[in-house]
Design a protein around this motif. Structure first.
Motif, PDB file in Angstrom:
ATOM      1  N   GLN A 166       5.557  -3.011  12.971  1.00 15.06           N
ATOM      2  CA  GLN A 166       6.536  -3.723  12.020  1.00 15.06           C
ATOM      3  C   GLN A 166       6.757  -2.623  10.838  1.00 15.06           C
ATOM      4  O   GLN A 166       8.054  -2.573  10.390  1.00 15.06           O
ATOM      5  N   ARG A 167       5.908  -1.916  10.345  1.00 17.89           N
ATOM      6  CA  ARG A 167       6.107  -1.047   9.105  1.00 17.89           C
ATOM      7  C   ARG A 167       7.046   0.244   9.569  1.00 17.89           C
ATOM      8  O   ARG A 167       7.534   0.782   8.798  1.00 17.89           O
ATOM      9  N   VAL A 168       6.670   0.724  10.827  1.00 17.89           N
ATOM     10  CA  VAL A 168       7.339   1.886  11.292  1.00 17.89           C
ATOM     11  C   VAL A 168       8.923   1.444  11.429  1.00 17.89           C
ATOM     12  O   VAL A 168       9.831   1.978  10.942  1.00 17.89           O
ATOM     13  N   ARG A 169       9.027   0.371  11.732  1.00 20.80           N
ATOM     14  CA  ARG A 169      10.374  -0.530  11.723  1.00 20.80           C
ATOM     15  C   ARG A 169      11.064  -0.346  10.464  1.00 20.80           C
ATOM     16  O   ARG A 169      12.334  -0.150  10.364  1.00 20.80           O
TER      17      ARG A 169
ATOM     18  N   VAL B 155       8.964   9.145  -1.580  1.00 23.52           N
ATOM     19  CA  VAL B 155       7.536   9.038  -1.913  1.00 23.52           C
ATOM     20  C   VAL B 155       6.376   9.338  -1.115  1.00 23.52           C
ATOM     21  O   VAL B 155       5.518  10.088  -1.236  1.00 23.52           O
ATOM     22  N   PRO B 156       6.693   8.771   0.180  1.00 29.94           N
ATOM     23  CA  PRO B 156       5.572   8.927   1.068  1.00 29.94           C
ATOM     24  C   PRO B 156       5.330  10.531   1.712  1.00 29.94           C
ATOM     25  O   PRO B 156       4.547  11.046   1.761  1.00 29.94           O
TER      26      PRO B 156
ATOM     27  N   PRO C  84      -2.728   4.625   2.721  1.00 27.66           N
ATOM     28  CA  PRO C  84      -2.756   5.581   3.741  1.00 27.66           C
ATOM     29  C   PRO C  84      -2.031   5.260   4.961  1.00 27.66           C
ATOM     30  O   PRO C  84      -1.381   5.837   5.678  1.00 27.66           O
ATOM     31  N   ILE C  85      -2.364   3.919   5.355  1.00 29.38           N
ATOM     32  CA  ILE C  85      -1.947   3.346   6.625  1.00 29.38           C
ATOM     33  C   ILE C  85      -0.467   3.307   6.416  1.00 29.38           C
ATOM     34  O   ILE C  85       0.315   3.568   7.572  1.00 29.38           O
ATOM     35  N   ASN C  86      -0.100   2.768   5.323  1.00 29.90           N
ATOM     36  CA  ASN C  86       1.618   2.643   5.144  1.00 29.90           C
ATOM     37  C   ASN C  86       2.292   3.803   5.053  1.00 29.90           C
ATOM     38  O   ASN C  86       3.430   3.874   5.324  1.00 29.90           O
ATOM     39  N   ILE C  87       1.506   4.904   4.398  1.00 24.65           N
ATOM     40  CA  ILE C  87       2.129   6.285   4.456  1.00 24.65           C
ATOM     41  C   ILE C  87       2.300   6.741   5.473  1.00 24.65           C
ATOM     42  O   ILE C  87       3.328   7.178   6.127  1.00 24.65           O
ATOM     43  N   TYR C  88       1.300   6.701   6.526  1.00 24.10           N
ATOM     44  CA  TYR C  88       1.426   6.871   7.987  1.00 24.10           C
ATOM     45  C   TYR C  88       2.565   6.215   8.777  1.00 24.10           C
ATOM     46  O   TYR C  88       3.434   6.955   9.220  1.00 24.10           O
TER      47      TYR C  88
END
Length: 473
Positions: free
Chosen positions: A322-325, A364-365, A440-444
């Motif tokens: 979901q977050r990659v999308r 930002v990431p 960090p998971i969201n940044i990845y």
């Protein structure tokens, strides 16, 4: 230019950027507080009961796409039909489901195929038929059966084509709406002197909550690892971020889970873009762009009340997908509408909102990872000023914590969401560990989404497995 000078210059840049980032969020925090305060001062000038009992209420079509939702479709449709509002319809778009979604709908609601005057104002995959109930209790229900369009956007567009009212609410079929949701979302369209093209409201996470007869019965803090952090993220995003941009009339995103739109404006811009991976963000961008080009004074409003509960990913793989999308959808939208960037023709959208999304969302990431690389280079090769690094790091961490705690405080002051203080305490504990685990998971995920965009990797929506809602006896 030596490597040492590059590293030192970069660290200076990151220091100034951090100050800029903090300043932006201070402005957003103040704006959010002022907008929430204004909302609750004016809340009862036009009471929702006046709208609910009015004979001249604006008509609203509630559109909910459904793909393989047989597990929960019946209870969710009944929830949507329970809206306390005089003029509305519920349009369920069966987007080529391969399970028993359509069969369950036909059986439960006594549906029959009807002749329907369908005008394809927005091009979609072929519509196979329209169904209405023979039971007068369900006379507000319309089911649209269509071939699968491989996106929520295509299904939503078919629902827009089939709708009869000038306003439509776009939601997910797995969402539970508060019974006064429609009345609350219509208020900005009545109250504002400007043309309101869209409005949204706060979403809450349904994981671990209990529902009864299509309504929230008991609210609990999620017990799932990923859902717990998402609850925190939703509070900060909706109560803090969205309300700030509402105050500044700079909303670029109305959540796909719950948003109300002016149908004529949506049709004029071509509806949802079926190739978008962030269709809600991309649609609002086009709507704002159109208003600026036509020189129409407009508004997009947000309501700081929890009107919708939705299930979020509780599985790591589904969450990452979901977050990659989402990240890919962000960069896709920014690239597609890049001519807005610092373009005075588009006023605050081009000069403030779009640059914010570039510098404070997209970039930002990347900067976080690059900044860490330069810090390690300086640490191992050039002797970084460790006390100064610690001071800056602690300052940024404390600011991050402060913003999140303020969001929680405002949320609890407004909603009193949880059944006991123990759950609030659990939420506060997650605030302090979020930067080290969840962030960090969201940044990845963001960097992976950007990479997929640049490599033009084939998009895959995937399927989110749902556990359904807990129901009270």
């Amino acid at each position: 230019m030596t490597l040492e000078s590059i590293v030192k210059s970069s660290e200076l840049f990151f220091g100034w950027y951090s100050l800029f980032y903090i300043l932006v969020y201070i402005i957003l925090a103040v704006s959010s507080f002022l907008e929430i305060k204004k909302y609750y001062i004016n809340k009862y000038f036009l009471h929702k009961d006046v709208i609910i009992k009015s004979n001249n209420a604006l008509g609203v079509s509630i559109i909910a796409p459904a793909f393989n939702e047989g597990f929960t479709i019946i209870s969710n449709v009944k929830s949507l039909l329970s809206q306390e509002y005089p003029r509305f319809e519920v349009i369920i778009v069966n987007d080529g489901s391969t399970d028993d979604t359509l069969e369950k709908l036909i059986s439960e609601f006594s549906l029959v195929k009807v002749d329907f005057f369908y005008i394809e104002k927005i091009i979609t995959q072929p519509v196979k038929g329209h169904y209405r109930s023979t039971n007068p209790i369900y006379n507000k229900l319309l089911v649209v059966d269509k071939e699968n369009g491989k996106s929520k956007a295509d299904a939503s567009n078919a629902g827009i084509n089939s709708s009869k009212y000038s306003l439509f609410i776009c939601t997910d079929v797995d969402c539970i709406l508060r019974r006064d949701t429609t009345a609350m979302l219509v208020k900005p369209f009545i109250e504002s002197e400007k043309k309101v093209i869209a409005a949204g409201a706060a979403l809450r996470i349904s994981n671990s909550c209990t529902f009864k007869e299509g309504m929230l019965y008991e609210s609990h803090y999620p017990d799932n690892f990923f859902a717990r952090f998402q609850e925190l993220e939703y509070i900060r995003s909706f109560v803090f971020g969205r309300m700030a941009w509402s105050k500044l009339n700079g909303l670029l995103l109305v959540s796909g889970g719950l948003g109300i739109f002016d149908k004529d404006t949506v049709i004029e811009v071509g509806g949802y873009w079926h190739k978008s991976l962030g269709e809600d963000l991309e649609l609002v961008t086009r709507m704002r762009k159109l208003m600026h080009e036509k020189k129409i004074d407009f508004e997009i409003k947000y309501i700081p009340e929890s009107l919708c509960w939705t299930e979020v990913p509780s599985d790591g793989e589904v969450f990452l997908r979901q977050r990659v999308r989402w990240a890919r959808g962000l960069i896709q939208t920014l690239f597609l509408h890049r001519k807005l960037f610092f373009n005075p023709k588009y006023k605050n959208t081009g000069l403030i909102v779009f640059p914010y999304y570039v510098f404070c969302e997209f970039v930002v990431p990347i900067l976080e990872v690059v900044g860490l690389i330069f810090i390690f280079l300086d640490l191992f090769f050039f002797g970084i000023n460790i006390p100064f690094l610690v001071i800056i790091s602690v300052a940024v961490y404390c600011f991050y914590i402060l913003i999140t705690l303020i969001s929680i405080f405002l949320d609890q002051m407004i909603h009193k969401q949880y059944s006991n203080l123990k759950e609030v305490a659990k939420l506060i504990v997650m605030v302090f560990i979020e930067p080290f685990i969840y962030h960090p998971i969201n940044i990845y995920a963001s960097l992976k989404g950007y990479l997929h965009f640049f490599l033009q990797k084939e998009k895959k929506w995937g399927v989110m497995s749902r556990k359904g809602f807990k129901t009270a006896n």
